[in-house]
Design a protein around this motif. Structure first.
Motif, short mmCIF file in Angstrom:
data_model
loop_
_atom_site.label_atom_id
_atom_site.label_comp_id
_atom_site.label_asym_id
_atom_site.label_seq_id
_atom_site.Cartn_x
_atom_site.Cartn_y
_atom_site.Cartn_z
N MET A 19 0.85 -1.20 0.00
CA MET A 19 0.00 0.00 0.00
C MET A 19 0.87 1.23 0.00
N GLY A 20 0.66 2.12 -0.93
CA GLY A 20 1.45 3.35 -1.01
C GLY A 20 1.10 4.31 0.12
N GLU A 21 2.02 5.18 0.41
CA GLU A 21 1.80 6.17 1.45
C GLU A 21 0.64 7.08 1.03
N GLY A 22 -0.25 7.36 1.94
CA GLY A 22 -1.35 8.27 1.62
C GLY A 22 -2.57 7.59 1.04
N VAL A 23 -2.49 6.29 0.78
CA VAL A 23 -3.67 5.59 0.27
C VAL A 23 -4.61 5.32 1.44
N THR A 24 -5.83 5.80 1.32
CA THR A 24 -6.79 5.63 2.42
C THR A 24 -8.00 4.79 2.03
N THR A 25 -8.23 4.64 0.73
CA THR A 25 -9.47 3.98 0.31
C THR A 25 -9.33 2.47 0.15
N ARG A 26 -8.13 1.96 0.19
CA ARG A 26 -7.92 0.51 0.07
C ARG A 26 -7.09 0.06 1.24
N LYS A 27 -7.28 -1.23 1.63
CA LYS A 27 -6.46 -1.77 2.71
C LYS A 27 -5.83 -3.09 2.28
N ALA A 28 -4.73 -3.43 2.93
CA ALA A 28 -4.04 -4.67 2.58
C ALA A 28 -5.02 -5.83 2.71
N GLY A 29 -5.00 -6.72 1.73
CA GLY A 29 -5.91 -7.86 1.75
C GLY A 29 -7.17 -7.66 0.93
N ASP A 30 -7.43 -6.42 0.50
CA ASP A 30 -8.59 -6.17 -0.37
C ASP A 30 -8.43 -6.98 -1.66
N ARG A 31 -9.53 -7.52 -2.12
CA ARG A 31 -9.53 -8.19 -3.43
C ARG A 31 -10.00 -7.17 -4.46
N VAL A 32 -9.12 -6.88 -5.42
CA VAL A 32 -9.45 -5.85 -6.40
C VAL A 32 -9.13 -6.30 -7.82
N GLY A 33 -9.69 -5.60 -8.75
CA GLY A 33 -9.33 -5.73 -10.16
C GLY A 33 -8.96 -4.36 -10.68
N VAL A 34 -8.29 -4.33 -11.84
CA VAL A 34 -7.87 -3.06 -12.43
C VAL A 34 -8.32 -3.02 -13.88
N PRO A 35 -9.13 -2.04 -14.23
CA PRO A 35 -9.52 -1.95 -15.64
C PRO A 35 -8.40 -1.32 -16.47
N TRP A 36 -8.70 -1.17 -17.73
CA TRP A 36 -7.73 -0.67 -18.69
C TRP A 36 -7.30 0.76 -18.33
N LEU A 37 -8.27 1.62 -18.05
CA LEU A 37 -7.97 3.02 -17.73
C LEU A 37 -7.54 3.15 -16.27
N GLN A 38 -6.29 3.54 -16.05
CA GLN A 38 -5.80 3.65 -14.68
C GLN A 38 -5.80 5.07 -14.16
N SER A 39 -5.28 5.99 -14.94
CA SER A 39 -5.16 7.35 -14.44
C SER A 39 -5.20 8.33 -15.60
N THR A 40 -5.58 9.56 -15.31
CA THR A 40 -5.64 10.59 -16.35
C THR A 40 -4.93 11.85 -15.85
N CYS A 41 -4.76 12.83 -16.75
CA CYS A 41 -3.94 14.00 -16.40
C CYS A 41 -4.62 14.92 -15.40
N GLY A 42 -5.95 14.92 -15.40
CA GLY A 42 -6.68 15.76 -14.46
C GLY A 42 -6.72 17.24 -14.85
N ARG A 43 -6.15 17.59 -16.00
CA ARG A 43 -6.03 19.00 -16.35
C ARG A 43 -6.63 19.35 -17.71
N CYS A 44 -6.88 18.35 -18.55
CA CYS A 44 -7.36 18.67 -19.90
C CYS A 44 -8.88 18.93 -19.86
#
Ligand SMILES: [Zn+2]
Length: 257
Positions: free
Chosen positions: A1-26
């Motif tokens: 778990m990265g520093e500052g991550v609050t919404t997930r906890k170790a042991g969570d079962r998750v999946g990751v879709p194709w889109l991970q992150s965006t620039c937030g500025r366009c």
């Protein structure tokens, strides 16, 4: 778990879709339409991961898996399931409307089930005779070979005053654009045709689309809400997957042809 991550906890079962992150500025990020961001970070394309045993993912990109859903069940939903369910939602089918699914492959076999799970009369369109039985097993109400067949299908005209046949929504999952374009013959007035299959073939549209006031819609994965629902249907047993499991070393032998 990265520093500052609050919404997930170790042991969570998750999946990751194709889109991970965006620039937030366009513009598209500001509009909240993240999938159009030209600077997006995509799994397996602009960031490492997928088809591997371990990967690093943005916490916000991860989706919690419903209880009872195995990883093997979840995996295809993060791509194929998300895509086809999103197409169904984007077509905005309404009660009493009839849905057709073109192509019964890795996308189409899920689409038939989602359409049925959502309560729609569903017609499978395939010219492969050997897929007819499978289509019925998946829950299709009827199976037709092409657009002509679709046009004749579903005639429950209780008025006797004219045809009520065809489909209000056509969900095109096939990578044959010839078969896909042909199915438009069976689109009802004010119908929506959703294109999800990718092909290098040209896509030819007949002018009847004008007279039917129909809409042609391109669609991939439109909203995380759709991913949530797509997973939920599988977790509830309303959509059943057909999967085969192979060792990781064999992955390049089993990629979609
Ligand atoms: Zn952006």
């Amino acid at each position: 778990m990265g520093e500052g991550v609050t919404t997930r906890k170790a042991g969570d079962r998750v999946g990751v879709p194709w889109l991970q992150s965006t620039c937030g500025r366009c513009e598209w990020c500001q509009r909240g339409k993240l999938s159009f961001c030209p600077n997006q970070i995509a799994t397996g394309i602009t960031t490492a991961g997928s088809h591997s045993e371990y990967m690093v993912a943005y916490a916000d990109a991860t989706q919690l898996l419903p209880n009872g859903l195995t990883y093997e069940q979840a995996a295809p939903i993060f791509c194929a399931g998300y895509t086809v369910y999103s197409g169904l939602r984007f077509a905005d089918p309404r009660p009493h409307e009839r849905v057709a699914v073109v192509g019964i492959g890795a996308l189409g076999y899920l689409e038939i089930q989602y359409s049925k799970a959502a309560g729609f009369e569903t017609i499978a369109v395939t010219h492969s005779k050997d897929k007819e039985e499978l289509a019925y097993k998946l829950g299709a109400d009827s199976v037709v070979a092409n657009g002509e067949g679709l046009l004749k299908e579903g005639q429950h005209d209780s008025l006797g005053g004219g045809s009520s046949s065809g489909a209000d929504v056509i969900l095109a999952t096939s990578n044959s654009y010839k078969a896909t374009a042909d199915s438009i013959k069976g689109l009802r007035p004010d119908g929506r045709f959703v294109l999800m299959g990718v092909s290098t073939e040209p896509f030819t549209i007949s002018p009847e689309i004008l007279f039917k006031r129909a809409r042609i819609i391109g669609s991939t994965q439109n909203d995380r809400e759709h991913l949530y629902e797509a997973l939920d249907y599988v977790a509830k047993g309303k959509v059943r997957e057909m999967t085969e499991i192979f060792p990781l070393e064999e992955i390049s032998m089993h990629m979609i042809k």
